[in-house]
Motif scaffolding. Structure first.
Motif, short mmCIF file in Angstrom:
data_model
loop_
_atom_site.label_atom_id
_atom_site.label_comp_id
_atom_site.label_asym_id
_atom_site.label_seq_id
_atom_site.Cartn_x
_atom_site.Cartn_y
_atom_site.Cartn_z
N ASP A 216 0.83 -1.21 0.00
CA ASP A 216 0.00 0.00 0.00
C ASP A 216 0.86 1.26 0.00
OD1 ASP A 216 0.90 0.40 2.61
OD2 ASP A 216 -0.94 -0.34 3.53
N SER A 217 0.21 2.40 0.08
CA SER A 217 0.92 3.68 -0.02
C SER A 217 1.77 3.96 1.21
CB SER A 217 -0.09 4.82 -0.22
OG SER A 217 -1.02 4.87 0.85
N HIS A 218 1.59 3.19 2.28
CA HIS A 218 2.38 3.37 3.49
C HIS A 218 3.56 2.40 3.55
CE1 HIS A 218 -0.80 5.97 4.98
NE2 HIS A 218 -1.68 5.02 4.71
N ALA A 219 3.85 1.75 2.43
CA ALA A 219 4.97 0.82 2.34
C ALA A 219 4.82 -0.32 3.35
CB ALA A 219 6.30 1.54 2.52
N GLU A 220 3.76 -1.05 3.20
CA GLU A 220 3.53 -2.24 4.01
C GLU A 220 2.72 -3.23 3.19
OE1 GLU A 220 1.83 -0.13 7.22
OE2 GLU A 220 -0.17 0.00 6.36
N LEU A 221 2.85 -4.49 3.54
CA LEU A 221 2.06 -5.54 2.91
C LEU A 221 1.74 -6.58 3.96
CD1 LEU A 221 4.11 -8.17 2.47
CD2 LEU A 221 4.93 -6.79 0.56
N TRP A 222 0.86 -7.52 3.58
CA TRP A 222 0.45 -8.59 4.50
C TRP A 222 0.74 -9.95 3.86
CZ3 TRP A 222 -2.17 -8.08 9.29
CH2 TRP A 222 -2.43 -6.74 9.67
N VAL A 223 1.24 -10.85 4.69
CA VAL A 223 1.44 -12.23 4.25
C VAL A 223 0.67 -13.15 5.17
CG1 VAL A 223 3.74 -11.74 3.33
CG2 VAL A 223 3.49 -12.60 5.69
N THR A 224 0.54 -14.40 4.76
CA THR A 224 0.00 -15.42 5.64
C THR A 224 0.98 -16.56 5.77
OG1 THR A 224 -1.86 -16.91 6.08
CG2 THR A 224 -1.26 -16.60 3.77
N VAL A 225 1.09 -17.07 6.99
CA VAL A 225 1.91 -18.27 7.20
C VAL A 225 1.03 -19.52 7.17
CG1 VAL A 225 3.68 -17.04 8.50
CG2 VAL A 225 1.74 -18.08 9.73
N LYS A 226 -0.27 -19.32 6.88
CA LYS A 226 -1.21 -20.43 6.76
C LYS A 226 -1.87 -20.38 5.38
CE LYS A 226 -2.21 -20.82 11.71
NZ LYS A 226 -3.25 -20.91 12.76
N PRO A 227 -1.20 -20.90 4.37
CA PRO A 227 -1.68 -20.73 3.00
C PRO A 227 -3.05 -21.34 2.71
CG PRO A 227 0.14 -22.31 3.10
CD PRO A 227 0.06 -21.65 4.43
N HIS A 228 -3.49 -22.28 3.53
CA HIS A 228 -4.79 -22.92 3.27
C HIS A 228 -5.91 -22.34 4.13
CE1 HIS A 228 -2.75 -25.75 0.74
NE2 HIS A 228 -1.94 -26.10 1.72
N GLU A 229 -5.62 -21.32 4.90
CA GLU A 229 -6.61 -20.75 5.81
C GLU A 229 -7.59 -19.86 5.02
OE1 GLU A 229 -6.26 -18.96 10.25
OE2 GLU A 229 -5.22 -17.80 8.71
N ASN A 230 -8.80 -20.36 4.80
CA ASN A 230 -9.86 -19.59 4.13
C ASN A 230 -9.37 -18.93 2.84
OD1 ASN A 230 -11.84 -20.13 6.19
ND2 ASN A 230 -10.82 -18.59 7.46
N HIS A 231 -8.62 -19.68 2.06
CA HIS A 231 -7.95 -19.08 0.91
C HIS A 231 -8.92 -18.87 -0.26
CE1 HIS A 231 -7.78 -22.89 -1.42
NE2 HIS A 231 -7.74 -23.43 -0.22
N ILE A 599 -10.78 -6.14 -9.71
CA ILE A 599 -9.89 -5.34 -10.55
C ILE A 599 -9.08 -4.32 -9.75
CG2 ILE A 599 -11.33 -5.56 -12.60
CD1 ILE A 599 -12.46 -2.80 -12.04
N ASN A 600 -9.33 -4.17 -8.45
CA ASN A 600 -8.65 -3.14 -7.67
C ASN A 600 -8.08 -3.65 -6.35
OD1 ASN A 600 -9.13 -0.79 -9.34
ND2 ASN A 600 -11.27 -0.85 -8.69
N ALA A 601 -8.95 -4.22 -5.51
CA ALA A 601 -8.62 -4.42 -4.11
C ALA A 601 -7.39 -5.29 -3.89
CB ALA A 601 -9.82 -5.04 -3.38
N GLU A 602 -7.08 -6.17 -4.82
CA GLU A 602 -5.97 -7.10 -4.63
C GLU A 602 -4.66 -6.58 -5.20
OE1 GLU A 602 -8.27 -11.35 -5.08
OE2 GLU A 602 -8.14 -10.05 -6.85
N PHE A 603 -4.68 -5.36 -5.74
CA PHE A 603 -3.52 -4.86 -6.49
C PHE A 603 -2.84 -3.68 -5.81
CE2 PHE A 603 -6.25 -7.04 -9.46
CZ PHE A 603 -5.36 -7.77 -10.24
N ALA A 604 -1.52 -3.62 -5.95
CA ALA A 604 -0.78 -2.47 -5.44
C ALA A 604 -1.14 -1.21 -6.23
CB ALA A 604 0.73 -2.74 -5.51
N ASP A 605 -1.35 -1.35 -7.53
CA ASP A 605 -1.80 -0.24 -8.37
C ASP A 605 -3.32 -0.28 -8.44
OD1 ASP A 605 0.75 0.70 -8.92
OD2 ASP A 605 0.99 -0.63 -10.65
N GLN A 606 -3.97 0.71 -7.84
CA GLN A 606 -5.42 0.71 -7.76
C GLN A 606 -5.98 2.00 -8.37
OE1 GLN A 606 -6.27 0.45 -3.56
NE2 GLN A 606 -6.02 -1.77 -3.51
#
Length: 619
Positions: A216-231, A599-606
């Motif tokens: 995002d614009s604040h230079a942060e992102l989110w990861v998951t260490v549980k790839p199968h959790e509600n994916h 088309i937007n919410a999942e992308f760094a460029d929105q």
């Protein structure tokens, strides 16, 4: 049990006394004390785990500690300036963290690998202030720092994995403490938030992990260490219930200033490869955050923006799209990108309900409320992109009465393709006059079209009023209600000290849902088989009390529930893919096709932070 109970009582007394003394605040340099005489020195040698204790509030809060020893594991020279250090010789209690943040207020003079001793005041800093409901960060303030040696090996990082993080998110708060979990003994093997809290300030790491929240614009992102959790099939993590939090999510920031090293750009579904390592912080908007001293590398997975199919001849396509504070001062590139999305990704719907259309001079506050220039610039861009020459209808709000960005006077606007759809104009609608329902030739009709629903209702105070219009398609009348409900601003976060968190904004949205529900009931009481669509940015989940208020009595159905659970989202927040934008249908619309067009919410460029929604049916 007796020992745990007595400890809870003792910690509660610490917190209560600190609050009574006015010492537990969101100010980074203010301490919280269990005594009315703060800064009392602690006798004897104190180690970091003694300061952290086995609850969220330090047992030594407000006390002076001297020559606390450890190895510097991270230095932050921006924002809340300071450094983390960690005791390389842990105790045997998994609930007590061995790391802590030292708030210096100016650029620290220590370096990673320095062995230091720190003297200062133990404080509890609440990011966002006490009113936020956030948990606090235990730290040492007003420090005196001595460097003993340099170039020391760092404590081995604690690896955060899907196996190490419990599936339960948090214990319920203590009713006697207003629902707070602050005084509860930490159970790091049972609850995810307790697990993270037991590592607060310590050197941690994650291995190769999937990105679930784009950069995002604040230079942060989110990861998951549980790839199968509600994916999701596109790489995200669905938020589908208040009672089933996604415990594998972790926010990633960088300790390296952006001027020295750009933050990696990632979309949902990309992979942060290698090892990302650094101290575990607690931040206002992300909760537990890995502040990376060493950042992994983003491997792009090539996520593509979705395209919905075009409606067939007998189908009516209705869309809703929050275009994020659009006004004529926005660059032409934004108008062009939004227009291309309407034409290409949404396949030029017959009716488009837009949210967040601002007035003609945007955030400038000078009494301007008209938005004709904003809409013209947008509809011109749609034509230039190869789309239809949309006509439009709306009602200008009263100045500063509908919330949103100050001065922007956001409102909902109907676009419609006159080659496919007609609009039934019934004069008289304005910002303060309510439209009503009457019977004409045995069918429901609006007294004002476009009109506003019950604008004097207190539910709409400082919020957008619903816009309703009467459309004609192949001889059939369709009523569309465009909404933009009150925001979630002021709600406590899911990592709040109160569990469950307080969602104060729900009160207004519930009342708004009830008002719209009552209007739909009136339409259906006049014409049982009326085709009614309630669309827009509802600012709430499909499982929320707001959705229950809207659908009460079975008059509406949240069409997004027709999708598989893994596809129910229109917005990504803190790594959770969730529903905010909805289209709800009246009972006569039993056969439809629904698409949340990502088309937007999942992308760094929105172009907007929301994904548009499209519903197709045969009236």
């Amino acid at each position: 049990m007796p020992a745990a109970s007595s400890r809870t009582t003792a910690v509660s007394a610490v917190v209560t006394a600190a609050l009574a003394a006015g010492l537990l605040t969101g100010a980074a340099t203010t301490s919280a004390s269990a005594s009315t005489t703060p800064d009392q020195a602690v006798e004897g040698q104190v180690r970091i785990h003694d300061i952290q204790g086995s609850t969220r509030i330090s047992p030594l809060v407000g006390r002076q500690v001297g020559e606390v020893a450890g190895i510097v594991t991270g230095v932050r020279t921006y924002g809340s300036k300071g450094f983390w250090f960690q005791d390389p010789n842990p105790d045997a209690d998994p609930a007590t963290s061995e790391g802590i943040f030292v708030y210096t207020g100016s650029a620290p003079t220590v370096a990673v690998g320095d062995a230091v001793t720190v003297s200062g005041t133990v404080t509890e800093y609440v990011p966002g202030g006490l009113g936020s409901g956030n948990q606090s960060l235990t730290q040492i303030s007003k420090p005196t720092v001595a460097v003993v040696s340099s170039g020391n090996a760092l404590p081995e990082p604690v690896r955060i994995t899907g196996r190490s993080v419990p599936s339960r998110y948090t214990p319920e708060g203590d009713p006697a403490a207003g629902g707070s979990i602050n005084a509860l003994p930490l159970r790091p093997s049972r609850y995810a938030l307790d697990h993270y809290e037991s590592l607060e300030g310590m050197n941690i790491s994650v291995g190769t992990s999937r990105v679930v929240g784009a950069t995002d614009s604040h230079a942060e992102l989110w990861v998951t260490v549980k790839p199968h959790e509600n994916h999701t099939r596109r790489g995200g993590t669905v938020y589908g219930s208040y009672d089933a939090q996604n415990t594998g999510r972790l926010q990633i920031q960088s300790l390296v200033p952006l001027a020295q090293q750009p933050f990696p750009k990632a979309d949902v579904g990309d992979v942060l490869t290698g090892t990302t390592e650094g101290p575990l912080d607690f931040s206002q908007y992300g909760g537990y955050t890995l502040t990376a001293r060493t950042m992994g590398t983003v491997a792009a997975e090539g996520l593509r923006r979705e395209t919905t199919r075009k409606q067939r001849g007998g189908e009516l396509a209705v869309a809703t799209y929050n275009v994020e504070n659009l006004d004529p001062s926005d660059p032409q590139e934004k108008f062009d990108a939004l227009a291309a999305a309407v034409v290409d990704n949404l396949a030029s719907p017959d009716i488009v309900a837009l949210e967040e259309i601002q007035d003609n001079n945007g955030a400038k506050s000078d009494g301007t409320v008209a938005a004709d220039l904003t809409v013209k610039k947008f509809t011109d861009a749609i034509v230039a992109a190869g789309g239809p020459a949309y006509e439009w209808r709306s009602i200008d709000p009263q100045d500063k009465k509908d919330g949103g960005e100050p001065g922007g006077n956001i409102r909902q606007v109907f676009l419609f393709n006159p080659e496919r759809v007609s609009f039934t104009d019934r004069a008289g609608g304005d910002a303060t006059t309510a439209t009503d329902v009457v019977r004409e030739r045995g069918r429901a009709a609006l007294t004002l079209s476009p009109g506003r629903i019950d604008p004097a209702n207190a539910a709409w105070e400082n919020s957008r009023k619903p816009l309703v219009g009467e459309f004609g398609f192949r001889g059939r009348t369709v009523f569309v209600v465009a909404n933009h409900f009150a925001s979630k601003g002021g709600d406590e976060s899911i990592f709040s000290q109160h569990q469950p968190p307080t969602r104060s904004s729900e009160v207004q949205r519930h009342a708004q849902g009830q008002a719209v529900n009552s209007f739909v009931k009136k339409l259906l009481s006049v014409q049982k088989n009326a085709d009614v669509l309630v669309v827009g940015d509802i600012n709430d989940f499909e499982f929320s009390g707001t959705a229950e208020a809207l659908t009460a009595g079975g008059v509406l159905y949240p069409a997004i529930k027709s999708l598989p659970r893994s596809e129910r989202y229109s917005y990504v927040y803190q790594g959770n893919s969730q529903v905010l934008d909805q289209i709800l249908t009246s009972p006569s619309i039993g056969d439809f096709q629904y698409d949340s067009v990502h088309i937007n919410a999942e992308f760094a460029d929105q172009n907007s932070d929301h994904d548009p929604q499209v519903l197709r049916f045969r009236p």
